[in-house]
Design an enzyme around this catalytic site. Sequence first.
Site, PDB file in Angstrom:
ATOM      1  CG  ASN A   9      -1.697   1.296   1.586  1.00  0.00           C
ATOM      2  OD1 ASN A   9      -1.904   1.900   0.537  1.00  0.00           O
ATOM      3  ND2 ASN A   9      -2.123   1.547   2.599  1.00  0.00           N
ATOM      4  CE  LYS A  11       0.403   3.577   4.732  1.00  0.00           C
ATOM      5  NZ  LYS A  11       0.204   3.662   6.093  1.00  0.00           N
ATOM      6  CG  HIS A  95      -5.741   2.434   5.008  1.00  0.00           C
ATOM      7  ND1 HIS A  95      -5.127   3.438   5.649  1.00  0.00           N
ATOM      8  CD2 HIS A  95      -4.702   1.204   4.781  1.00  0.00           C
ATOM      9  CE1 HIS A  95      -4.018   2.927   6.428  1.00  0.00           C
ATOM     10  NE2 HIS A  95      -3.561   1.839   5.779  1.00  0.00           N
ATOM     11  CD  GLU A  97      -2.599   5.963   6.586  1.00  0.00           C
ATOM     12  OE1 GLU A  97      -2.547   5.827   5.225  1.00  0.00           O
ATOM     13  OE2 GLU A  97      -1.699   5.262   7.200  1.00  0.00           O
ATOM     14  CD  GLU A 167      -3.474  -2.285   7.163  1.00  0.00           C
ATOM     15  OE1 GLU A 167      -2.543  -2.690   6.752  1.00  0.00           O
ATOM     16  OE2 GLU A 167      -4.218  -1.340   7.089  1.00  0.00           O
ATOM     17  N   GLY A 173       2.197   2.337  10.705  1.00  0.00           N
ATOM     18  CA  GLY A 173       3.192   3.417  10.364  1.00  0.00           C
ATOM     19  C   GLY A 173       3.990   3.754  11.796  1.00  0.00           C
ATOM     20  CB  SER A 213       4.987  -1.713  11.930  1.00  0.00           C
ATOM     21  OG  SER A 213       4.566  -0.359  12.166  1.00  0.00           O
TER      22      SER A 213
HETATM   23  P1  PGA Z   1       2.885   0.264   7.591  1.00  0.00           P
HETATM   24  O1  PGA Z   1       1.288   0.579   6.797  1.00  0.00           O
HETATM   25  O2  PGA Z   1       3.380  -0.912   6.897  1.00  0.00           O
HETATM   26  O3  PGA Z   1       3.534   1.215   6.966  1.00  0.00           O
HETATM   27  O4  PGA Z   1       2.450   0.197   8.974  1.00  0.00           O
HETATM   28  C1  PGA Z   1       0.233  -0.665   6.602  1.00  0.00           C
HETATM   29  C2  PGA Z   1      -1.099  -0.130   6.038  1.00  0.00           C
HETATM   30  O5  PGA Z   1      -1.378   1.108   6.271  1.00  0.00           O
HETATM   31  O6  PGA Z   1      -1.510  -0.827   5.224  1.00  0.00           O
END
Ligand code: PGA
Length: 251
Positions: A9, A11, A95, A97, A167, A173, A213
């Site tokens: 992903n 982003k 997601h 976010e 998640e 993140g 992560s």
């Molecule tokens: P990350 O993000 O691996 O940077 O923690 C995962 C995601 O948002 O799908």
Amino acid sequence: MRRKVIAGNWKMNKTPTETKLFVEELKAVSQNKNGCDIVICVPFVDIACAVEGTKGTNIKVGAQNVHFAPSGAYTGEISAQMLLDCGVEYVVIGHSERRQYFGETDETVNARVKAALEAGLKVILCIGELEKEREQGITAEILGKQTKIDLLGVTAEQMKNVIIAYEPVWAIGTGKTATTAQADEACGLVRGVISSLYGKETAENTIIQYGGSMNAKNASELLACVNVDGGLIGGASLKAPDFGVIINAAQ
Ligand code: PGA
């Protein structure tokens, strides 16, 4: 046997020019890796480059959002049909976010999931609890509620095109990864909810990824969990060598 799916992903990262370079690098590291499915979920403007660059390879292209209407007066939005016409196969929906910054709710997630499936896209549906909710001991309730509402009206047949990405929001993140026990337990909980909604066979066949992560160092132990069928990877998917290590771990 469920196939593992490793999805990046991106982003809001990488220009079309950077996408071209990345895809060339990824092609080299992902060659002959047929033990898992590989997807890169890229910004809308990078889709054309990603589709062109990955033609004839085992790398699939995904988008990061889709609107729920087929067309109309929705300035700035993109429909499922538009994505399909560009060669997109997957779309990330819900997601954290988007839930946190763009007012996404379980109801709008559900509308997007249905529109995407009806058009013929494969959905990567993201769910997960907040840190506070885990501390309050309501993780199972939160995952159950999200799974049920986000999939309202989705048939067992359509579930073949649904991947669920568990998640935990506190792990996205942050560099704070769920333990293997936490990841396996939560993905197992979600599988239980799928079983209650669609029956055991659908639950056993549904791909449930872990995200938050996941990186080149911790991927192999997370991917070894019985209930973890792949990963949705943010930060570590932006560097082809790191993403390659995760792909190898899933083989
Ligand atoms: P990350 O993000 O691996 O940077 O923690 C995962 C995601 O948002 O799908």
